[in-house]
Design an enzyme around this catalytic site. Structure first.
Site, PDB file in Angstrom:
ATOM      1  CD  GLU A  35      -2.912  -1.315   0.089  1.00  0.00           C
ATOM      2  OE1 GLU A  35      -3.020  -0.374  -0.568  1.00  0.00           O
ATOM      3  OE2 GLU A  35      -3.540  -2.206   0.098  1.00  0.00           O
ATOM      4  CD  GLU A  64      -3.874   1.749  -3.142  1.00  0.00           C
ATOM      5  OE1 GLU A  64      -3.788   1.011  -2.441  1.00  0.00           O
ATOM      6  OE2 GLU A  64      -4.222   1.397  -4.338  1.00  0.00           O
ATOM      7  CG  HIS A  67      -6.746   0.594   0.907  1.00  0.00           C
ATOM      8  ND1 HIS A  67      -6.497   0.186  -0.548  1.00  0.00           N
ATOM      9  CD2 HIS A  67      -7.918   0.932   1.183  1.00  0.00           C
ATOM     10  CE1 HIS A  67      -7.699   0.325  -0.952  1.00  0.00           C
ATOM     11  NE2 HIS A  67      -8.524   0.843   0.224  1.00  0.00           N
ATOM     12  CD  GLU A 135      -4.264  -0.750  -7.381  1.00  0.00           C
ATOM     13  OE1 GLU A 135      -5.242  -1.434  -6.775  1.00  0.00           O
ATOM     14  OE2 GLU A 135      -3.670   0.175  -6.934  1.00  0.00           O
ATOM     15  CD  GLU A 165      -5.246  -3.390  -3.662  1.00  0.00           C
ATOM     16  OE1 GLU A 165      -4.794  -2.664  -4.681  1.00  0.00           O
ATOM     17  OE2 GLU A 165      -4.843  -2.903  -2.674  1.00  0.00           O
ATOM     18  CG  HIS A 168      -7.831   1.046  -6.427  1.00  0.00           C
ATOM     19  ND1 HIS A 168      -7.062   0.977  -5.366  1.00  0.00           N
ATOM     20  CD2 HIS A 168      -9.143   1.749  -6.127  1.00  0.00           C
ATOM     21  CE1 HIS A 168      -7.686   1.586  -4.305  1.00  0.00           C
ATOM     22  NE2 HIS A 168      -8.765   2.045  -4.859  1.00  0.00           N
TER      23      HIS A 168
END
Length: 189
Positions: A35, A64, A67, A135, A165, A168
């Site tokens: 991350e 991110e 995360h 990702e 993910e 993204h």
């Protein structure tokens, strides 16, 4: 610039003390496809990306960091009640000797995070393909982490991260198509 709510993006729960799993989660904290690397990669690439997709890199880059906070919370919760003997059994004795229970940006093998993990070519499409790959690698890692634990509470948080993910990756794919369409438009000066 931001409004900070003192809560995680998604609740983090763990059912038991598990230093072995905490060690594995460090991969997503300070690993090449983790991350921190993702957040810094996307926020850095913003400077050479066309205005049409700059907001996407900003949005995903800042997410991110959320995360990263979730992973840090998982690692903390998995180790906070561990004895030194349990940390040693999990292979975290060298980590403990250097950092106690403090979080440190390293991967699951104990290799410290490095800026060499950040890719930036300056070509928007090349950078976006790099982002898609990042990702997808993170998605795969989250799946493997899910497979490595029987803690259903921990799995829940990891599944949330895995799904983000995927989102993204899809958004970066959309950005590639936007830029490709823009390149093929006839320009009149």
């Amino acid at each position: 610039m931001w409004i900070y709510e003192k809560k995680l993006q998604y609740p983090v729960k763990v059912s038991k003390c598990d230093p072995r799993m905490a060690k594995l989660l460090l991969e997503q904290y300070g690993g090449a496809d983790g991350e921190l690397a993702a957040a810094l990669r996307y926020l850095n690439q913003r400077y050479t990306i066309p205005d049409k997709v700059i907001g996407l890199l900003t949005d995903i880059g800042t997410e991110e960091f959320a995360h990263l906070e979730m992973i840090a919370t998982m690692v903390y919760k998995l180790t906070k009640d561990a004895t030194v003997e349990q940390l040693k059994e999990a292979g975290l004795d060298a980590y403990y000797a250097n950092h106690d229970r403090a979080l440190f940006y390293s991967n699951a093998e104990g290799v410290p995070w490095t800026a060499a993990y950040i890719q930036a070519k300056g070509d928007p499409i090349a950078d976006l393909y790099e982002d898609i790959a990042a990702e997808e690698k993170a998605r795969a890692t989250y799946q493997w982490l899910i497979d490595l634990t029987d803690d259903v509470d921990l799995q829940d948080g990891l599944k949330f991260l895995r799904e983000r993910e995927i989102v993204h990756s899809l958004r970066f794919r959309e950005a590639v198509e936007i830029l490709k369409a823009d390149q093929s438009e006839k320009k009149v000066f």
